[in-house]
Design an enzyme around this catalytic site. Structure first.
Site, PDB file in Angstrom:
ATOM      1  N   LYS A  64       8.029   0.933   2.740  1.00  0.00           N
ATOM      2  CA  LYS A  64       8.672   2.163   3.217  1.00  0.00           C
ATOM      3  C   LYS A  64       7.676   3.333   3.211  1.00  0.00           C
ATOM      4  O   LYS A  64       7.585   4.083   4.176  1.00  0.00           O
ATOM      5  CB  LYS A  64       9.899   2.494   2.344  1.00  0.00           C
ATOM      6  CG  LYS A  64      10.970   1.402   2.396  1.00  0.00           C
ATOM      7  CD  LYS A  64      12.192   1.745   1.574  1.00  0.00           C
ATOM      8  CE  LYS A  64      11.962   1.695   0.084  1.00  0.00           C
ATOM      9  NZ  LYS A  64      11.619   0.346  -0.432  1.00  0.00           N
ATOM     10  N   THR A  65       6.924   3.447   2.121  1.00  0.00           N
ATOM     11  CA  THR A  65       5.932   4.523   2.052  1.00  0.00           C
ATOM     12  C   THR A  65       4.819   4.274   3.069  1.00  0.00           C
ATOM     13  O   THR A  65       4.396   5.193   3.781  1.00  0.00           O
ATOM     14  CB  THR A  65       5.321   4.598   0.635  1.00  0.00           C
ATOM     15  OG1 THR A  65       6.384   4.598  -0.318  1.00  0.00           O
ATOM     16  CG2 THR A  65       4.481   5.843   0.458  1.00  0.00           C
ATOM     17  N   ASP A 109      10.897  10.009  -1.677  1.00  0.00           N
ATOM     18  CA  ASP A 109      11.177   8.664  -2.179  1.00  0.00           C
ATOM     19  C   ASP A 109      12.398   8.727  -3.106  1.00  0.00           C
ATOM     20  O   ASP A 109      12.688   9.776  -3.673  1.00  0.00           O
ATOM     21  CB  ASP A 109       9.947   8.158  -2.956  1.00  0.00           C
ATOM     22  CG  ASP A 109       9.891   6.636  -2.976  1.00  0.00           C
ATOM     23  OD1 ASP A 109      10.784   5.986  -2.383  1.00  0.00           O
ATOM     24  OD2 ASP A 109       8.961   6.093  -3.591  1.00  0.00           O
ATOM     25  N   THR A 158      16.216   2.583  -2.294  1.00  0.00           N
ATOM     26  CA  THR A 158      16.537   1.181  -2.555  1.00  0.00           C
ATOM     27  C   THR A 158      18.054   0.997  -2.533  1.00  0.00           C
ATOM     28  O   THR A 158      18.544  -0.109  -2.603  1.00  0.00           O
ATOM     29  CB  THR A 158      16.018   0.771  -3.945  1.00  0.00           C
ATOM     30  OG1 THR A 158      16.408   1.781  -4.880  1.00  0.00           O
ATOM     31  CG2 THR A 158      14.511   0.663  -3.946  1.00  0.00           C
ATOM     32  N   ARG A 217       4.005  -5.899  -1.930  1.00  0.00           N
ATOM     33  CA  ARG A 217       3.446  -5.353  -3.179  1.00  0.00           C
ATOM     34  C   ARG A 217       3.256  -6.455  -4.221  1.00  0.00           C
ATOM     35  O   ARG A 217       2.283  -6.464  -4.956  1.00  0.00           O
ATOM     36  CB  ARG A 217       4.323  -4.241  -3.743  1.00  0.00           C
ATOM     37  CG  ARG A 217       3.728  -3.677  -5.036  1.00  0.00           C
ATOM     38  CD  ARG A 217       4.499  -2.516  -5.601  1.00  0.00           C
ATOM     39  NE  ARG A 217       4.442  -1.375  -4.736  1.00  0.00           N
ATOM     40  CZ  ARG A 217       5.474  -0.584  -4.479  1.00  0.00           C
ATOM     41  NH1 ARG A 217       6.636  -0.821  -5.037  1.00  0.00           N
ATOM     42  NH2 ARG A 217       5.340   0.455  -3.685  1.00  0.00           N
TER      43      ARG A 217
HETATM   44  P1  ADP Z   1       7.782   0.875  -0.723  1.00  0.00           P
HETATM   45  O1  ADP Z   1       7.534   2.311  -0.358  1.00  0.00           O
HETATM   46  O2  ADP Z   1       8.797   0.212   0.155  1.00  0.00           O
HETATM   47  O3  ADP Z   1       8.096   0.667  -2.183  1.00  0.00           O
HETATM   48  P2  ADP Z   1       4.942   0.567  -0.120  1.00  0.00           P
HETATM   49  O4  ADP Z   1       4.882   1.137   1.247  1.00  0.00           O
HETATM   50  O5  ADP Z   1       4.473   1.440  -1.232  1.00  0.00           O
HETATM   51  O6  ADP Z   1       6.428   0.058  -0.451  1.00  0.00           O
HETATM   52  O7  ADP Z   1       4.127  -0.821  -0.095  1.00  0.00           O
HETATM   53  C1  ADP Z   1       3.532  -1.362  -1.245  1.00  0.00           C
HETATM   54  C2  ADP Z   1       2.225  -2.021  -0.925  1.00  0.00           C
HETATM   55  O8  ADP Z   1       2.481  -3.206  -0.178  1.00  0.00           O
HETATM   56  C3  ADP Z   1       1.307  -1.175  -0.062  1.00  0.00           C
HETATM   57  O9  ADP Z   1       0.349  -0.515  -0.820  1.00  0.00           O
HETATM   58  C4  ADP Z   1       0.633  -2.171   0.872  1.00  0.00           C
HETATM   59  O10 ADP Z   1      -0.573  -2.628   0.306  1.00  0.00           O
HETATM   60  C5  ADP Z   1       1.584  -3.334   0.904  1.00  0.00           C
HETATM   61  N1  ADP Z   1       2.364  -3.384   2.152  1.00  0.00           N
HETATM   62  C6  ADP Z   1       3.643  -2.981   2.333  1.00  0.00           C
HETATM   63  N2  ADP Z   1       4.064  -3.244   3.575  1.00  0.00           N
HETATM   64  C7  ADP Z   1       3.032  -3.819   4.213  1.00  0.00           C
HETATM   65  C8  ADP Z   1       2.848  -4.332   5.543  1.00  0.00           C
HETATM   66  N3  ADP Z   1       3.848  -4.315   6.453  1.00  0.00           N
HETATM   67  N4  ADP Z   1       1.645  -4.850   5.864  1.00  0.00           N
HETATM   68  C9  ADP Z   1       0.650  -4.898   4.959  1.00  0.00           C
HETATM   69  N5  ADP Z   1       0.760  -4.442   3.694  1.00  0.00           N
HETATM   70  C10 ADP Z   1       1.940  -3.909   3.311  1.00  0.00           C
END
Ligand code: ADP
Length: 334
Positions: A64-65, A109, A158, A217
């Site tokens: 998401k981030t 977030d 979430t 992640r």
């Molecule tokens: P969320 O915000 O949903 O908790 P993040 O965007 O922080 O998740 O993602 C966590 C890590 O996973 C990122 O640092 C990245 O390395 C990896 N990641 C997430 N989505 C992808 C994607 N679609 N392709 C490649 N790496 C990804």
């Protein structure tokens, strides 16, 4: 702390920054989401307008981030990252809003955790690009409005169900992120292994991918663990047997379930005869926090069909019984 819990953001966050995909091409999977976002970006750019407000929801670690950072990059705008627990007082959010420039993205977030008073400041800000501030106290209190530039709010959560409807209704676009397929995770692992200069073969990468609970992640984290193991216990190359041995050591089973996942299912089966049981009882019996069970563990267990959420409570499926080495009870035979 278990693997799944660590899927939540934590101290290791700064290590994540260099593995973040920088553009839509590097962002694996989520095909439908990417298609829609490409369209929104193209349309907004065509009209020279900021993007409409967006809400992304789904379990931690699904990107998401990352996708929000990519959107800012694609739109050529600044992004300000914050998280709901940092916005306790009205002036926290007001301070951020007044700093925005036209087109900027404000990323919040865990937006379901915004305090009510902060949320109420967001309503006119999102809808009319206006900041209403109360000046003075008691009888002399009055509201002053400050115009804001047009900006884009991106919320990530979430628990989309925990958002109030006035807040949810103000997002132009609400999108769920889904778990990743094994081949998508394998691709991510190859890319990241290259960035981190880790030697890994195809079978080694897919073994880690299979055990990553559909979550990038977690894939990244397991990759680093397996690298440590490969360096100490073999010649450094991550092959399938090396990945299996390493992950066994870290108690990540062939399906990616960790100690806590197994304990949840075991408790359901042994103490509650497979359920149904309420989430609070399950939390008390396992010593886990009910919110963590709901946000972090359940989504994947439901995705693989091991846990069922029914009106009367949580239940273990026949597949869960078998995976843990139990014989499913008669009722599953019908
Ligand atoms: P969320 O915000 O949903 O908790 P993040 O965007 O922080 O998740 O993602 C966590 C890590 O996973 C990122 O640092 C990245 O390395 C990896 N990641 C997430 N989505 C992808 C994607 N679609 N392709 C490649 N790496 C990804």
């Amino acid at each position: 702390r278990s693997e799944a819990l660590q899927a939540q953001k934590g101290r290791e966050d700064h290590h994540e920054e260099n593995l973040r995909p920088k553009n839509l091409d590097d962002y694996a999977g989520q095909k439908e989401l990417k298609a829609v976002l490409s369209l929104l970006v193209a349309a907004a750019r065509h009209r020279s307008e900021p993007l409409d407000h967006l809400l992304f929801y789904g379990p931690p670690g699904l990107g998401k981030t990352s996708i929000s950072l990519i959107l800012a990059h694609e739109m050529g705008v600044n992004i300000h990252l914050t998280t709901a627990p940092a916005l306790e007082r009205p002036r926290d959010i007001a301070g951020l809003l007044v700093k925005l420039q036209r087109g900027d993205i404000l990323f919040i977030d865990e937006i379901h955790r915004l305090p009510r008073i902060t949320e109420e400041i967001l309503y006119p800000a999102m809808e009319d690009f206006r900041l209403d501030i109360t000046v003075g106290k008691g009888q002399n209190a009055r509201i002053t409005s400050v115009p804001l530039p047009r900006f884009t709010l991106i919320g990530a959560t979430t628990r989309v169900g925990a958002l109030s409807s006035p807040l949810r209704d103000r997002f132009g676009f609400i999108q769920r992120l889904r778990f990743y397929e094994v081949d998508e995770l394998t691709g991510i692992l190859h890319r990241n292994a290259q960035l981190l200069q880790i030697a890994i073969d195809e079978a080694g990468a897919s073994e880690i991918a299979r055990r990553s609970r559909g979550t990038p992640r977690i894939a990244n984290r397991l990759l680093k663990r397996v690298r440590d193991y490969a360096q100490v216990e073999s010649d450094g190359l991550i092959t399938e047997p090396v990945a299996c041995a390493a992950l066994e050591l870290f108690e990540v089973d062939p399906l990616g379930l960790d100690w806590t996942d197994r304990r949840l299912l075991q408790t359901l089966i042994e103490h509650y005869n497979g359920g149904p049981v309420g989430i609070e009882s399950l939390a008390a019996a396992t010593g886990e926090d009910s919110q963590t069970i709901e946000e972090v563990y359940e989504p994947y267990l439901m995705q693989i069909g091991y846990l069922l959420r029914t009106a009367r409570g949580r239940m273990a499926s026949a597949a869960a019984y078998r995976h843990l080495g139990y014989t499913p009870p008669q009722r599953f035979e019908q």
